[in-house]
Design an enzyme around this catalytic site. Structure first.
Site, PDB file in Angstrom:
ATOM      1  N   LYS A 102     -29.782  24.872-100.777  1.00 46.45           N
ATOM      2  CA  LYS A 102     -30.572  26.100-100.958  1.00 46.45           C
ATOM      3  C   LYS A 102     -29.827  27.092-101.865  1.00 46.45           C
ATOM      4  O   LYS A 102     -30.413  27.653-102.787  1.00 46.45           O
ATOM      5  CB  LYS A 102     -30.868  26.765 -99.599  1.00 46.45           C
ATOM      6  N   ARG A 122     -35.804  32.196 -90.550  1.00 45.98           N
ATOM      7  CA  ARG A 122     -35.122  31.076 -89.920  1.00 45.98           C
ATOM      8  C   ARG A 122     -35.647  30.789 -88.531  1.00 45.98           C
ATOM      9  O   ARG A 122     -35.111  29.940 -87.834  1.00 45.98           O
ATOM     10  CB  ARG A 122     -33.637  31.412 -89.803  1.00 45.98           C
ATOM     11  N   ARG A 138     -17.365  21.371 -99.579  1.00 42.22           N
ATOM     12  CA  ARG A 138     -17.916  22.525-100.299  1.00 42.22           C
ATOM     13  C   ARG A 138     -16.858  23.611-100.558  1.00 42.22           C
ATOM     14  O   ARG A 138     -16.012  23.895 -99.701  1.00 42.22           O
ATOM     15  CB  ARG A 138     -19.056  23.150 -99.500  1.00 42.22           C
ATOM     16  N   ARG A 164     -15.713  27.778 -96.510  1.00 39.74           N
ATOM     17  CA  ARG A 164     -16.342  28.580 -95.445  1.00 39.74           C
ATOM     18  C   ARG A 164     -15.856  28.119 -94.074  1.00 39.74           C
ATOM     19  O   ARG A 164     -15.787  26.928 -93.813  1.00 39.74           O
ATOM     20  CB  ARG A 164     -17.871  28.444 -95.536  1.00 39.74           C
ATOM     21  N   ARG A 166     -24.711  23.971 -86.305  1.00 40.36           N
ATOM     22  CA  ARG A 166     -25.680  24.540 -87.261  1.00 40.36           C
ATOM     23  C   ARG A 166     -26.865  23.595 -87.443  1.00 40.36           C
ATOM     24  O   ARG A 166     -28.008  24.030 -87.562  1.00 40.36           O
ATOM     25  CB  ARG A 166     -24.992  24.825 -88.599  1.00 40.36           C
TER      26      ARG A 166
HETATM   27  P1  AP5 Z   1     -25.405  24.609-100.794  1.00 41.09           P
HETATM   28  O1  AP5 Z   1     -26.217  24.911-102.002  1.00 41.09           O
HETATM   29  O2  AP5 Z   1     -24.300  25.540-100.432  1.00 41.09           O
HETATM   30  O3  AP5 Z   1     -26.362  24.346 -99.529  1.00 41.09           O
HETATM   31  P2  AP5 Z   1     -27.120  25.379 -98.609  1.00 41.09           P
HETATM   32  O4  AP5 Z   1     -28.414  24.750 -98.239  1.00 41.09           O
HETATM   33  O5  AP5 Z   1     -27.164  26.736 -99.246  1.00 41.09           O
HETATM   34  O6  AP5 Z   1     -26.160  25.354 -97.373  1.00 41.09           O
HETATM   35  P3  AP5 Z   1     -25.630  26.517 -96.429  1.00 41.09           P
HETATM   36  O7  AP5 Z   1     -24.554  25.897 -95.618  1.00 41.09           O
HETATM   37  O8  AP5 Z   1     -25.276  27.737 -97.218  1.00 41.09           O
HETATM   38  O9  AP5 Z   1     -26.892  26.811 -95.580  1.00 41.09           O
HETATM   39  P4  AP5 Z   1     -26.947  27.525 -94.251  1.00 41.09           P
HETATM   40  O10 AP5 Z   1     -28.403  27.776 -94.165  1.00 41.09           O
HETATM   41  O11 AP5 Z   1     -26.345  26.805 -93.130  1.00 41.09           O
HETATM   42  O12 AP5 Z   1     -25.990  28.801 -94.468  1.00 41.09           O
HETATM   43  P5  AP5 Z   1     -26.270  30.329 -94.807  1.00 41.09           P
HETATM   44  O13 AP5 Z   1     -25.194  30.802 -95.681  1.00 41.09           O
HETATM   45  O14 AP5 Z   1     -27.660  30.572 -95.208  1.00 41.09           O
HETATM   46  O15 AP5 Z   1     -24.838  23.119-100.989  1.00 41.09           O
HETATM   47  C1  AP5 Z   1     -23.973  22.561-100.015  1.00 41.09           C
HETATM   48  C2  AP5 Z   1     -22.964  21.617-100.715  1.00 41.09           C
HETATM   49  O16 AP5 Z   1     -23.698  20.552-101.301  1.00 41.09           O
HETATM   50  C3  AP5 Z   1     -22.171  22.269-101.861  1.00 41.09           C
HETATM   51  O17 AP5 Z   1     -20.885  21.774-101.880  1.00 41.09           O
HETATM   52  C4  AP5 Z   1     -22.934  21.853-103.122  1.00 41.09           C
HETATM   53  O18 AP5 Z   1     -22.092  21.786-104.225  1.00 41.09           O
HETATM   54  C5  AP5 Z   1     -23.466  20.492-102.702  1.00 41.09           C
HETATM   55  N1  AP5 Z   1     -24.737  20.150-103.322  1.00 41.09           N
HETATM   56  C6  AP5 Z   1     -25.804  20.965-103.531  1.00 41.09           C
HETATM   57  N2  AP5 Z   1     -26.807  20.293-104.119  1.00 41.09           N
HETATM   58  C7  AP5 Z   1     -26.364  19.001-104.274  1.00 41.09           C
HETATM   59  C8  AP5 Z   1     -26.954  17.818-104.807  1.00 41.09           C
HETATM   60  N3  AP5 Z   1     -28.200  17.816-105.310  1.00 41.09           N
HETATM   61  N4  AP5 Z   1     -26.213  16.671-104.784  1.00 41.09           N
HETATM   62  C9  AP5 Z   1     -24.930  16.657-104.277  1.00 41.09           C
HETATM   63  N5  AP5 Z   1     -24.319  17.762-103.760  1.00 41.09           N
HETATM   64  C10 AP5 Z   1     -25.032  18.908-103.753  1.00 41.09           C
HETATM   65  O19 AP5 Z   1     -26.096  30.977 -93.334  1.00 41.09           O
HETATM   66  C11 AP5 Z   1     -24.821  30.998 -92.723  1.00 41.09           C
HETATM   67  C12 AP5 Z   1     -24.945  31.652 -91.363  1.00 41.09           C
HETATM   68  O20 AP5 Z   1     -25.436  32.998 -91.515  1.00 41.09           O
HETATM   69  C13 AP5 Z   1     -25.920  31.001 -90.395  1.00 41.09           C
HETATM   70  O21 AP5 Z   1     -25.315  29.919 -89.683  1.00 41.09           O
HETATM   71  C14 AP5 Z   1     -26.263  32.175 -89.485  1.00 41.09           C
HETATM   72  O22 AP5 Z   1     -25.228  32.428 -88.572  1.00 41.09           O
HETATM   73  C15 AP5 Z   1     -26.313  33.345 -90.448  1.00 41.09           C
HETATM   74  N6  AP5 Z   1     -27.657  33.567 -90.998  1.00 41.09           N
HETATM   75  C16 AP5 Z   1     -28.058  33.420 -92.290  1.00 41.09           C
HETATM   76  N7  AP5 Z   1     -29.349  33.716 -92.429  1.00 41.09           N
HETATM   77  C17 AP5 Z   1     -29.795  34.049 -91.183  1.00 41.09           C
HETATM   78  C18 AP5 Z   1     -31.042  34.436 -90.673  1.00 41.09           C
HETATM   79  N8  AP5 Z   1     -32.149  34.529 -91.448  1.00 41.09           N
HETATM   80  N9  AP5 Z   1     -31.139  34.688 -89.339  1.00 41.09           N
HETATM   81  C19 AP5 Z   1     -30.073  34.610 -88.524  1.00 41.09           C
HETATM   82  N10 AP5 Z   1     -28.855  34.231 -88.951  1.00 41.09           N
HETATM   83  C20 AP5 Z   1     -28.710  33.960 -90.281  1.00 41.09           C
END
Ligand code: AP5
Length: 217
Positions: free
Chosen positions: A13, A88, A127, A160, A171
């Site tokens: 994402k 979410r 990552r 992270r 997660r």
């Molecule tokens: P990446 O692009 O970082 O993936 P992502 O889907 O963004 O993963 P996240 O871990 O950031 O998602 P998340 O939803 O768990 O975390 P968030 O920060 O939103 O890619 C991942 C890896 O894959 C990278 O190394 C990349 O290089 C690689 N990659 C990407 N595309 C690829 C491809 N096509 N092929 C190969 N490799 C690839 O949330 C973190 C925390 O914040 C949550 O756990 C929660 O505690 C809180 N939070 C956030 N939003 C909310 C909300 N709305 N409500 C409540 N809590 C929230």
């Protein structure tokens, strides 16, 4: 264009948000990055949010909604926006509808990025991301050119804390229990578009742009 990227942790994402935001010329609103910035700044909201984030749990809705509301009202979202990581759970989805009604906007699409669990675990174990511009790298498959530095602004890349294996598993569980029900929610509203998230990042971007244009590739 106003749309949401939804998908499990590690689905890509954040990676796709940066690429799509540049390509489409619209702001991307990543709740995870906004929360991590609040944690880093030590704001009261950040201190509270961090208790949940380090365990891989969702941050309480009232805290996240404060961030989203002020970001959507910031004035640069008139031509569109891309929400990454929000909503979410069903109550956040309902709150988003209320906020958008208030500012006389509506969603055009919800893109669900689908990636198998084993691929997710592989991706998150390698990552690293740039704390300045948000660009994300995979140390094994998509490494930066320089040694541990962002290709775009030379900032040292960071790992992270919530990418520790036991937190990643939680997660994933939280995603299945609380976020996945949104797939049916948005399917019922005719907004859902499913995308295969496995393949090169450019290929995945083309798939998303294709469905946004109404021409799947
Ligand atoms: P990446 O692009 O970082 O993936 P992502 O889907 O963004 O993963 P996240 O871990 O950031 O998602 P998340 O939803 O768990 O975390 P968030 O920060 O939103 O890619 C991942 C890896 O894959 C990278 O190394 C990349 O290089 C690689 N990659 C990407 N595309 C690829 C491809 N096509 N092929 C190969 N490799 C690839 O949330 C973190 C925390 O914040 C949550 O756990 C929660 O505690 C809180 N939070 C956030 N939003 C909310 C909300 N709305 N409500 C409540 N809590 C929230």
């Amino acid at each position: 264009m106003r749309f949401v990227l939804i998908g499990p942790p590690g689905a890509g994402k954040g990676t796709q948000s940066v690429l799509l935001s540049e390509y489409l010329g619209i702001p991307h609103i990543p709740t995870g990055d906004l929360l991590r910035a609040a944690v880093k700044d030590g704001t009261p909201l950040g201190v509270e949010a961090n208790k949940y984030m380090e365990a891989g749990e969702l941050v309480p809705d009232d805290l996240v909604l404060k961030i989203i509301r002020s970001r959507l009202e910031a004035g640069d979202t008139g031509n569109g926006f891309l929400l990454d990581g929000f909503p979410r759970n069903p109550s956040q989805a309902e709150a988003l509808e209320t906020i958008l009604d208030e500012i006389r906007q509506s969603l055009d699409a919800v893109i669900a990025i689908e990636v198998p669990d084993q691929e997710i675990i592989d991706r998150l174990s390698s990552r690293a991301s740039c704390p300045t511009c948000g660009r994300v790298y995979g140390i094994r498959k998509m490494p930066p050119t320089g040694d541990g530095l962002c290709d775009f602004d030379d900032t040292p890349l960071e790992r992270r804390e919530d990418d520790a294996p036991e937190v990643v598993q939680n997660r994933l569980n939280v995603y299945r229990e609380q976020t996945e029900p949104l797939i049916a929610y948005y399917e019922g509203r005719g907004l859902l578009r499913r995308i295969d998230g496995v393949g090169g990042t450019d290929q995945v971007t083309k798939r998303i742009v294709g469905v946004l244009d109404g021409t799947p590739v």
